[in-house]
Design a protein around this motif. Structure first.
Motif, PDB file in Angstrom:
ATOM      1  N   ALA A  19       1.000  -0.994   0.156  1.00 14.21           N
ATOM      2  CA  ALA A  19       0.166  -0.332  -0.172  1.00 14.21           C
ATOM      3  C   ALA A  19       0.815   1.230   0.281  1.00 14.21           C
ATOM      4  O   ALA A  19       0.404   2.507  -0.703  1.00 14.21           O
ATOM      5  CB  ALA A  19      -1.133  -0.211   1.548  1.00 14.21           C
ATOM      6  N   ALA A  22       2.225   1.783  -3.574  1.00 17.83           N
ATOM      7  CA  ALA A  22       1.505   2.970  -3.716  1.00 17.83           C
ATOM      8  C   ALA A  22       1.219   3.992  -4.214  1.00 17.83           C
ATOM      9  O   ALA A  22       1.122   4.968  -5.103  1.00 17.83           O
ATOM     10  CB  ALA A  22       0.109   1.377  -4.102  1.00 17.83           C
ATOM     11  N   GLU A  78      -8.985  -3.237  -0.361  1.00 21.86           N
ATOM     12  CA  GLU A  78      -8.081  -2.237  -0.557  1.00 21.86           C
ATOM     13  C   GLU A  78      -7.801  -2.306  -1.972  1.00 21.86           C
ATOM     14  O   GLU A  78      -7.557  -1.655  -3.053  1.00 21.86           O
ATOM     15  CB  GLU A  78      -6.327  -2.819   0.220  1.00 21.86           C
ATOM     16  CG  GLU A  78      -6.369  -2.581   1.505  1.00 21.86           C
ATOM     17  CD  GLU A  78      -7.108  -3.430   2.793  1.00 21.86           C
ATOM     18  OE1 GLU A  78      -7.347  -2.919   4.327  1.00 21.86           O
ATOM     19  OE2 GLU A  78      -7.586  -4.234   2.203  1.00 21.86           O
ATOM     20  N   ARG A  79      -7.979  -3.729  -2.736  1.00 23.82           N
ATOM     21  CA  ARG A  79      -7.245  -4.080  -3.631  1.00 23.82           C
ATOM     22  C   ARG A  79      -7.757  -3.609  -5.173  1.00 23.82           C
ATOM     23  O   ARG A  79      -7.099  -2.667  -5.688  1.00 23.82           O
ATOM     24  CB  ARG A  79      -7.894  -5.079  -3.911  1.00 23.82           C
ATOM     25  CG  ARG A  79      -6.711  -5.678  -5.361  1.00 23.82           C
ATOM     26  CD  ARG A  79      -7.517  -7.316  -5.884  1.00 23.82           C
ATOM     27  NE  ARG A  79      -6.329  -7.832  -4.887  1.00 23.82           N
ATOM     28  CZ  ARG A  79      -6.607  -9.449  -4.862  1.00 23.82           C
ATOM     29  NH1 ARG A  79      -7.709  -9.966  -5.908  1.00 23.82           N
ATOM     30  NH2 ARG A  79      -6.636 -10.254  -4.123  1.00 23.82           N
ATOM     31  N   CYS A  82      -7.546   0.782  -4.560  1.00 21.28           N
ATOM     32  CA  CYS A  82      -5.784   2.078  -3.977  1.00 21.28           C
ATOM     33  C   CYS A  82      -5.506   1.326  -5.982  1.00 21.28           C
ATOM     34  O   CYS A  82      -5.253   2.584  -6.347  1.00 21.28           O
ATOM     35  CB  CYS A  82      -4.869   0.643  -3.308  1.00 21.28           C
ATOM     36  SG  CYS A  82      -5.310   1.105  -1.346  1.00 21.28           S
ATOM     37  N   SER A  83      -6.704   0.517  -6.518  1.00 17.93           N
ATOM     38  CA  SER A  83      -6.022   0.448  -8.362  1.00 17.93           C
ATOM     39  C   SER A  83      -7.045   1.882  -8.222  1.00 17.93           C
ATOM     40  O   SER A  83      -6.208   2.035  -9.792  1.00 17.93           O
ATOM     41  CB  SER A  83      -6.918  -1.099  -8.561  1.00 17.93           C
ATOM     42  OG  SER A  83      -5.677  -1.634  -7.997  1.00 17.93           O
ATOM     43  N   THR A 183      -0.471  -2.655  -5.829  1.00 18.93           N
ATOM     44  CA  THR A 183      -2.118  -2.636  -5.210  1.00 18.93           C
ATOM     45  C   THR A 183      -3.137  -4.246  -6.018  1.00 18.93           C
ATOM     46  O   THR A 183      -4.141  -4.376  -5.488  1.00 18.93           O
ATOM     47  CB  THR A 183      -3.015  -1.988  -6.072  1.00 18.93           C
ATOM     48  OG1 THR A 183      -3.016  -2.054  -7.262  1.00 18.93           O
ATOM     49  CG2 THR A 183      -2.701  -0.674  -5.863  1.00 18.93           C
TER      50      THR A 183
END
Length: 378
Positions: A19, A22, A78-79, A82-83, A183
């Motif tokens: 994280a 990223a 999160e994936r 954040c992507s 990510t």
């Protein structure tokens, strides 16, 4: 809701690191814009006054939108969050390279504000998801996130001299897209939603007050004061010197944030918060009295040690589903302070002695930090 798989300490560390990477790869477009937009405002088709509004706009939208971002993050994990934020950062950097005019750039700044809110929230949440080692992970994640801006700022200054102020943003768009490599390794499971009624309060608690003053003083009054008071002492080309000075702040985070997290694990985040805030206040007084560069270096070092302390402290005092909303709330208050700081500095520095400005700032920073040191706090 899908259950969270059993994770080990190395899993927590790896997720936190991805994280932070990223975030670090997405940040250069924003940090370099702070350097180049005021200096080259006509090249972007705006006035200097409009540049100031644009540089504040991303904070304003975060203040209004952190709650919605936190809910999206909790629902989707999160994936995905954040992507999408990394793609948005790439779009913004590409826009800085190609678009002109206040309205177009304002739309990009608002988009970036929401993207940063998502990346920042995920970075803090993943560092503090497990109380054991949270301060250490928070410190290391700050170091990873600072690497991109630290390298990008001097590169942006040099590129602006040779190729103009906009070409470098093409590179930053590619960097932001490369954040997708990080990510894709983040967890995809959702989080428990914050409990009903846990909304942002207009009446700040103790940690909220410290977050506000920390942003006001260290991200506002100090940074603007360093530029204003030291403008006649900067040798060489201003854009390169300013880029190097700003990058030193991120270099300090890379070198010292991990140390701050490790010290918090050993001595306790509350104790360290108070000690470092008081030492920072002493340095602020010296800064206002004219010991500019020595005290500025001390403040940069102490700020880097302070940064990783608040997320684990928030997580300790707000366990369970309320943790993500609590982290978002502290970010709102810090953004409020960081947004007000430059405005206040611009109003006061030309007319009020710097000793008074930074003396009062030092008093406020110490007082709010000491207030956090209590058996039961907000």
């Amino acid at each position: 809701m899908q259950a969270m798989p059993q994770l080990t300490a190395s899993d927590f560390d790896r997720n936190s690191r991805h994280a932070a990477l990223a975030l670090g790869l997405s940040l250069p477009g924003d940090t370099v814009l702070y350097l180049l937009l005021p200096m080259f405002a006509p090249a972007f088709g705006i006035s200097l006054f409009e540049a100031g509004i644009l540089l504040a706009a991303n904070r304003l939208v975060r203040i209004a939108g952190y709650g919605a971002v936190a809910r999206f993050y909790a629902h989707h994990g999160e994936r995905l969050t954040c992507s999408l934020a990394a793609v948005a950062a790439a779009v913004c950097a590409l826009g800085y390279a190609t678009l002109s005019g206040f309205i177009a750039l304002l739309c990009l700044r608002l988009l970036w504000g929401l993207a940063f809110a998502a990346l920042n929230l995920a970075t803090q949440a993943l560092a503090t998801v497990e109380p054991a080692g949270a301060a250490r992970r928070a410190g290391r994640s700050r170091a990873f996130a600072a690497l991109g801006p630290m390298l990008a700022l001097p590169a942006g200054g040099v590129c602006a001299l040779w190729l103009g102020p906009r070409v470098i943003f093409f590179v930053f768009a590619v960097l932001a897209l490369s954040a997708l490599l990080a990510t894709r390794h983040l967890p995809a499971v959702p989080h428990p939603a914050p409990p009903p009624g846990k909304k942002w309060s207009r009446f700040p608690g103790r940690l909220d007050r410290f977050s506000f003053i920390e942003g006001l003083v260290l991200d506002g009054l100090f940074i603007i004061g360093l530029s204003y008071l030291g403008r006649d002492l900067l040798p060489g080309n201003p854009v390169i010197v300013a880029g190097v000075l700003l990058s030193v702040r991120y270099l300090a985070e890379i070198v010292l944030s991990s140390a701050g997290g490790d010290l918090a694990e050993r001595y306790g985040a509350e104790v360290l918060l108070v000690c470092l805030a008081v030492l920072t206040s002493v340095a602020l007084v010296g800064f206002g009295l004219g010991w500019l560069w020595t005290c500025a270096l001390a403040i940069v070092i102490l700020r880097a040690l302070l940064l990783p302390l608040l997320p684990p402290l928030v997580a300790l005092r707000t366990p369970g589903p309320g943790r993500i909303q609590a982290l978002a709330t502290r970010s709102i208050w810090r953004d409020l302070g960081a947004g007000a700081g430059p405005v206040l500095a611009g109003m006061l520095l030309p007319i009020v002695p710097s000793a008074w400005i930074y003396g009062v700032a030092a008093l406020l920073l110490s007082a709010t930090a000491i207030a956090c040191w209590a058996p039961r706090s907000d």
